[in-house]
Design a protein around this motif. Structure first.
Motif, mmCIF file in Angstrom:
data_model
loop_
_atom_site.group_PDB
_atom_site.id
_atom_site.type_symbol
_atom_site.label_atom_id
_atom_site.label_comp_id
_atom_site.label_asym_id
_atom_site.label_seq_id
_atom_site.Cartn_x
_atom_site.Cartn_y
_atom_site.Cartn_z
ATOM 1 N N ALA A 1 -50.114 0.226 44.897
ATOM 2 C CA ALA A 1 -51.142 -0.777 44.631
ATOM 3 C C ALA A 1 -50.537 -2.082 44.130
ATOM 4 O O ALA A 1 -50.931 -3.179 44.548
ATOM 5 N N VAL A 2 -49.570 -1.972 43.219
ATOM 6 C CA VAL A 2 -48.937 -3.174 42.678
ATOM 7 C C VAL A 2 -48.112 -3.867 43.756
ATOM 8 O O VAL A 2 -48.117 -5.102 43.868
ATOM 9 N N ALA A 3 -47.409 -3.095 44.571
ATOM 10 C CA ALA A 3 -46.622 -3.667 45.651
ATOM 11 C C ALA A 3 -47.507 -4.433 46.630
ATOM 12 O O ALA A 3 -47.149 -5.530 47.093
ATOM 13 N N ALA A 4 -48.665 -3.862 46.936
ATOM 14 C CA ALA A 4 -49.594 -4.529 47.860
ATOM 15 C C ALA A 4 -50.091 -5.845 47.279
ATOM 16 O O ALA A 4 -50.212 -6.848 48.003
ATOM 17 N N GLN A 5 -50.359 -5.860 45.978
ATOM 18 C CA GLN A 5 -50.822 -7.095 45.331
ATOM 19 C C GLN A 5 -49.719 -8.137 45.317
ATOM 20 O O GLN A 5 -49.964 -9.325 45.596
ATOM 21 N N ALA A 6 -48.500 -7.735 44.996
ATOM 22 C CA ALA A 6 -47.376 -8.671 44.996
ATOM 23 C C ALA A 6 -47.156 -9.252 46.390
ATOM 24 O O ALA A 6 -46.938 -10.461 46.556
ATOM 25 N N ARG A 7 -47.225 -8.394 47.395
ATOM 26 C CA ARG A 7 -46.996 -8.825 48.775
ATOM 27 C C ARG A 7 -48.083 -9.773 49.259
ATOM 28 O O ARG A 7 -47.799 -10.811 49.868
ATOM 29 N N SER A 8 -49.324 -9.443 48.962
ATOM 30 C CA SER A 8 -50.435 -10.263 49.465
ATOM 31 C C SER A 8 -50.462 -11.644 48.820
ATOM 32 O O SER A 8 -50.896 -12.619 49.451
ATOM 33 N N LEU A 9 -49.967 -11.733 47.580
ATOM 34 C CA LEU A 9 -50.003 -13.009 46.854
ATOM 35 C C LEU A 9 -48.637 -13.693 46.831
ATOM 36 O O LEU A 9 -48.510 -14.808 46.327
ATOM 37 N N GLY A 10 -47.611 -13.015 47.344
ATOM 38 C CA GLY A 10 -46.280 -13.607 47.365
ATOM 39 C C GLY A 10 -45.733 -13.875 45.978
ATOM 40 O O GLY A 10 -45.128 -14.935 45.735
#
Length: 334
Positions: free
Chosen positions: A86-95
């Motif tokens: 979940a955290v990885a997805a948030q980091a990736r989506s927001l750069g």
């Protein structure tokens, strides 16, 4: 050295959710989004923030802390797993680069673990606190030096330590020798009172000066209701207040924004990366100011594992005895 540029960083001071396995994760994802809206390229959270720091262990005797410890096991994070996804997805989506503290569960043991996700959502570092402090030794196992790494991200070279690891000068030097540019420090907050907050400030400002790097420091926070839920004893409740100093420090040891000492919030500052060269021109602790022929660091950075097996890849589990070798730049993450 990173070319001259500006990096916007955010240090989060926030309260966990005690009674929900996923509640703190939701707050983390929301805080990442809030920081990104303010232009942050890096966001740092407090020590073992998911699911929460084990405040109970500071005030309860071991014989009385069994149920709380078991609940921490139940809520703890498996790496990799749904929380890191979940955290990885948030980091990736927001750069955005995310530095997060978690209680990591590895089968029958818990560890104080720091995770760094780069702007692509890749988990580029998982490290465990090498020496749990005082009451923490009843909660967490010991980490090893395999995690004492500086990792290269799109915003610079990042290193991390938790709480009183900063009082281990050799651990700090291991990161300094890898030329860290942004140091991310994490403390629990809501412990010991103002004296702890003062110690944090001295510690992070000193590391910034000595390392010639930026320090992004995040501490946790507890509401009065949360403190009362940990203990009904007013005398013990005093031990769970204060101790907060969320701050961003320049390589010259100066606050780049007003530090946050109480309540929830976010400290944001722009890091002028040219200040690293400005500081190191005068004093580079691992360069022209070092005397490696007189003083040098030796580090055993091999993972500590309970069993070696010839059926596993040799590069994963060494078959030769562990030996200490002189520290060199080859230990840096490129």
């Amino acid at each position: 050295m990173t070319s001259q540029k500006i990096v916007r960083a955010a240090a989060i001071q926030i309260a966990p959710v005690f009674d929900s396995a996923g509640g703190t994760l939701e707050k983390v994802c929301q805080a990442i989004a809030d920081a990104a809206k303010k232009g942050a390229q890096l966001v740092v959270f407090p020590e073992t923030f998911i699911p929460y720091y084990p405040y109970f262990s500071f005030i309860l005797p071991p014989v009385a802390s069994g149920s709380a410890h078991m609940k921490l096991y139940e809520y703890a994070v498996v790496v990799p797993g749904p929380v890191t996804d979940a955290v990885a997805a948030q980091a990736r989506s927001l750069g955005i680069v995310v530095v997060l503290g978690v209680n990591e569960r590895d089968h029958g043991s818990l560890y104080n673990t720091q995770l760094i996700f780069d702007e692509t959502g890749c988990l580029v570092l998982k490290r465990r606190k090498i020496t749990p402090t005082f009451h923490e030794r009843m909660i967490w196992g010991q980490g090893d030096a395999s995690g004492l790494k500086v990792v290269k991200t799109g915003i610079g070279r990042i290193g991390a330590l938790a709480c009183w690891e900063h009082y281990n000068p050799l651990a700090r030097y291991a990161l300094m020798a890898q030329h860290e540019e942004i140091h991310c420090s994490q403390f629990p907050g809501s412990l010991v009172g103002p004296v702890f907050a003062e110690q944090i400030e001295v510690t992070i400002r000193h590391h910034a000066l000595e390392s010639g790097c930026f320090v992004i420091n995040s501490t946790g926070w507890l509401s009065d209701e949360q403190i009362q839920s940990v203990t009904p004893d007013p005398a013990l409740q005093k031990a769970l207040r204060g101790g907060c100093c969320t701050a961003i420090i320049s390589p010259e040891g100066q606050h780049l924004a007003e530090p946050l000492r109480s309540g929830e919030g976010m400290v944001i500052a722009d890091l002028d990366m040219s200040l690293i060269t400005k500081r190191k021109r005068m004093m580079d602790s691992v360069g022209h100011y070092a005397r490696p022929e007189l003083l040098s660091l030796m580090i055993n950075d091999k993972p500590a594992v309970p069993m070696f097996s010839e059926t596993l890849p040799s590069n994963q589990y060494p078959t030769e005895p562990l030996v200490f070798t002189p520290f060199s730049s080859t230990h840096s993450s490129e």
